[in-house]
Design a protein around this motif. Structure first.
Motif, mmCIF file in Angstrom:
data_model
loop_
_atom_site.group_PDB
_atom_site.id
_atom_site.type_symbol
_atom_site.label_atom_id
_atom_site.label_comp_id
_atom_site.label_asym_id
_atom_site.label_seq_id
_atom_site.Cartn_x
_atom_site.Cartn_y
_atom_site.Cartn_z
ATOM 1 N N ALA A 58 0.841 -1.200 0.000
ATOM 2 C CA ALA A 58 0.000 0.000 0.000
ATOM 3 C C ALA A 58 0.878 1.253 0.000
ATOM 4 O O ALA A 58 0.442 2.320 -0.423
ATOM 5 N N ASP A 59 2.108 1.122 0.519
ATOM 6 C CA ASP A 59 3.060 2.224 0.460
ATOM 7 C C ASP A 59 4.407 1.665 -0.017
ATOM 8 O O ASP A 59 5.434 1.832 0.623
ATOM 9 N N ALA A 60 4.332 0.960 -1.137
ATOM 10 C CA ALA A 60 5.522 0.400 -1.779
ATOM 11 C C ALA A 60 6.403 -0.387 -0.810
ATOM 12 O O ALA A 60 7.628 -0.316 -0.873
ATOM 13 N N ALA A 276 19.479 6.787 11.082
ATOM 14 C CA ALA A 276 18.165 7.394 11.316
ATOM 15 C C ALA A 276 17.655 8.142 10.093
ATOM 16 O O ALA A 276 18.348 9.005 9.558
ATOM 17 N N GLU A 277 16.449 7.780 9.682
ATOM 18 C CA GLU A 277 15.720 8.665 8.783
ATOM 19 C C GLU A 277 14.847 9.519 9.700
ATOM 20 O O GLU A 277 13.775 9.099 10.131
ATOM 21 N N ALA A 278 15.345 10.680 10.036
ATOM 22 C CA ALA A 278 14.634 11.532 10.996
ATOM 23 C C ALA A 278 14.644 12.954 10.440
ATOM 24 O O ALA A 278 15.701 13.569 10.343
ATOM 25 N N HIS A 338 14.175 7.863 -2.504
ATOM 26 C CA HIS A 338 12.902 7.490 -3.119
ATOM 27 C C HIS A 338 11.743 8.377 -2.663
ATOM 28 O O HIS A 338 10.599 8.115 -3.015
ATOM 29 N N ASP A 339 12.014 9.391 -1.845
ATOM 30 C CA ASP A 339 10.958 10.269 -1.331
ATOM 31 C C ASP A 339 11.029 11.689 -1.875
ATOM 32 O O ASP A 339 10.151 12.496 -1.563
ATOM 33 N N VAL A 340 12.083 12.006 -2.605
ATOM 34 C CA VAL A 340 12.246 13.407 -3.031
ATOM 35 C C VAL A 340 12.475 13.475 -4.542
ATOM 36 O O VAL A 340 12.896 12.498 -5.165
HETATM 37 C C1 BGC Z 1 9.786 6.326 3.786
HETATM 38 C C2 BGC Z 1 8.677 6.599 2.865
HETATM 39 C C3 BGC Z 1 7.420 6.038 3.491
HETATM 40 C C4 BGC Z 1 7.199 6.584 4.894
HETATM 41 C C5 BGC Z 1 6.230 5.771 5.658
HETATM 42 C C6 BGC Z 1 9.377 7.213 4.925
HETATM 43 O O1 BGC Z 1 10.264 7.698 5.663
HETATM 44 O O2 BGC Z 1 11.051 6.661 3.291
HETATM 45 O O3 BGC Z 1 8.892 6.078 1.596
HETATM 46 O O4 BGC Z 1 6.324 6.381 2.719
HETATM 47 O O5 BGC Z 1 8.371 6.559 5.618
HETATM 48 O O6 BGC Z 1 6.795 4.537 5.962
#
Ligand code: BGC
Length: 555
Positions: A58-60, A276-278, A338-340
């Motif tokens: 649903a969100d790749a 961290a992805e923060a 993949h988000d930008v």
């Molecule tokens: C991921 C996104 C994702 C979101 C929700 C993000 O940080 O990089 O691609 O849609 O988190 O999981």
């Protein structure tokens, strides 16, 4: 033990768009394995795999239904083991994605929670709450989903509408409640599962979101629910610290990372890491994630978010470097993911406008030539900075964003939840071109491709660039060789103020001098220096023109 995470170049594989081995139009693990040799030859040290776990997509794949298995669309656990074996043969480390803020509504525990009903221990693992209003028909608070619409969805049980559950992202991504001990134990076991398979670490998704303010109070003021994950305004003069929001960057997250670090530290060779992805400001708050007993890396997103502006870039580099140095941590740079919007397109847009979260055919179009020229310079800046760097698949080909995807092929939930108001992120996720003359440019054997590739994709193909002097691929290969030879990632940054700071970025990193000219006036490399790499040809008299970067060394 070597602190590899302080200097590695890590290549992001977005599995669904990297390489498709079975011809169904969706990339997969065997496809990725078959291309690891290309990455070794490119000169990266490690790969990060975006989610390949069991998921309804649903969100790749950022909606995980089983954290310990591979989705059949991407292969099997045996395929994962084969990928690990090949990576180890090639000397590449492998980092996987961990998605701890939320799971899929198809996860067994969420299904059990729905079945068990209000007040059950099963529901305590998530945020189920009664609604407001006499019949509970209003959401429990005013929180908005990052993908648009309310962050709450009401459950409809056999007896009609009942409680609501929280999802900071799509309604198919219920948030875990990290105050519940089961959730902690479960994730520590998930960490061990992948560590035992030899992964070098985890990129931690939405690392700033796991803990919510006690009592779930209303969000004060405006919520920016743009697609993408920052959910904060791009252009605010003085952005509020991220933790003004009751659901971002709450202090309680750090205790979780300390417990994970303890798990990771029971493994060695290599040292296992957390990244961290923060999306957190200011950088001093970001630095908290990198205290010695927490994580190892955190993406410096304020660098990515800069416009093509020497002053802004220098400020971001300085602020990140200073904040990390305070706690003995290193920086982790990134320009695309993949988000930008891909940086080859982002930097070709009007830099006076806010950064868009996606581009459609009706929007102002990037200037591709200008964008690529600047992107090559930006990459040269990034790869000459001390610290680790992440590359996003395809940036080494100079790939632009797909800016004219029709609405009917778009899959990003942000597009659908906002009725198309938000374009979403599909444009940076288009399958890679490997071979100019093959179907789907070599992405899949059948020519199938889950998103259509743009016209002219063939000119960016790997086989159209390999061995071609001046191609973006050859530039990346050269830069990665030089970066390794000069140990730039492990180096240090010393600004060279002999150039005009409003238009030129210049610094020394060890014996290498870096010059990025963002001004109209050509500038010269330091006297007695020879050019080791340049992003574009120099002027006839050997100077560095507009939007060009040069690495030079003393002769
Ligand atoms: C991921 C996104 C994702 C979101 C929700 C993000 O940080 O990089 O691609 O849609 O988190 O999981």
């Amino acid at each position: 033990m070597s602190a590899w995470w302080r200097e590695d170049v890590i290549y992001q594989i977005y599995p669904r768009s990297f390489a498709d081995s079975d011809g169904d139009g969706l990339g997969d693990l065997p496809g990725a394995t078959s291309r690891l040799g290309y990455l070794r030859d490119l000169g990266v040290d490690a790969v990060w795999l975006s989610p390949f776990y069991t998921s309804p997509q649903a969100d790749a794949g950022y909606d995980v239904a089983d954290y310990r298995n591979v989705d059949p669309r991407f292969g099997t656990l045996a395929d994962f083991d084969a990928l690990m074996a090949r990576a180890s043969e090639l000397g590449l480390r492998v980092i996987v994605d961990l998605v701890p803020n939320h799971c899929s509504d198809e996860h067994a525990w969420f299904q059990a929670a729905l079945a068990a009903g209000p007040g059950s221990p099963e529901r305590s693992r998530f945020y189920f709450r009664d609604g407001q209003g006499p019949d509970g028909s209003l959401p429990p608070n005013n929180w908005m989903s990052v993908f648009g619409g309310p962050a709450w969805t009401r459950v409809v049980g056999p007896d009609g509408p009942e409680q609501w559950y929280l999802h900071l992202f799509d309604s198919k991504q219920p948030d875990w409640d990290w105050t519940y001990p089961d959730v902690r134990t479960e994730f520590e076991s998930v960490l061990r599962f992948w560590l035992d398979k030899g992964v070098a670490g985890f990129r931690v998704d939405v690392a700033h979101g796991l803990v919510k303010k006690a009592g779930l109070p209303d969000h004060p003021g405006e919520q920016h629910t743009l697609a993408g994950v920052s959910a904060e305004p791009d252009d605010a003069a003085e952005p509020l610290p991220t933790n003004h929001s009751p659901y971002w960057d709450q202090d309680g997250v750090h205790e979780i990372y300390r417990s994970w670090r303890a798990v990771l530290d029971t493994y060695s060779a290599p040292q296992r890491i957390l990244c961290a992805e923060a999306w957190v400001t200011p950088p001093e708050r970001m630095a908290h994630y990198l205290r010695p007993d927490e994580m190892h890396q955190a993406f410096a997103f304020d660098f990515l978010e800069c416009h093509w502006d020497a002053v802004q870039l220098r400020e971001a580099i300085t602020a990140d470097t200073a904040a990390m140095a305070q706690i003995g941590a290193s920086c982790t740079w990134v320009l695309s993911n993949h988000d930008v919007v891909r940086h080859a397109s982002r930097l070709g847009l009007d830099q006076g406008l806010p950064r868009p979260h996606g581009i459609t055919a009706d929007d102002p179009q990037p200037d591709h030539i200008l964008g690529l020229r600047r992107a090559r310079s930006a990459t040269m800046a990034m790869l000459a900075l001390p610290g680790a760097a992440y590359l996003y698949q395809g940036e080494e080909l100079g790939l632009p964003e797909h800016t004219s995807l029709p609405a009917e092929v778009r899959q990003d939930p942000a597009f659908h939840r906002t009725g198309g108001v938000e374009t979403g992120r599909d444009g940076c996720r288009v399958p890679l071109p490997w071979a100019a003359d093959a179907p789907a440019c070599g992405f899949s054997p059948t020519g199938a491709s889950w998103l259509p590739q743009p016209e002219h994709w063939a000119e960016y193909a790997v086989d159209a660039q390999l061995g071609v002097a001046g191609s973006t691929l050859e530039l990346y290969r050269q830069l990665l060789r030089l970066r390794r030879a000069h140990r730039l990632g492990a180096g240090s940054l010393e600004w060279d103020d002999s150039y005009a700071v409003e238009s030129v970025l210049a610094w020394r990193n060890g014996d290498l001098h870096v010059l990025v000219n963002l001004g109209a006036e050509p500038v010269s490399v330091p006297a007695g220096h020879r050019v080791a790499a340049s992003s574009a040809p120099l002027t006839a008299d050997g100077r560095v023109p507009l939007d060009t970067a040069v690495w030079s060394v003393a002769d």
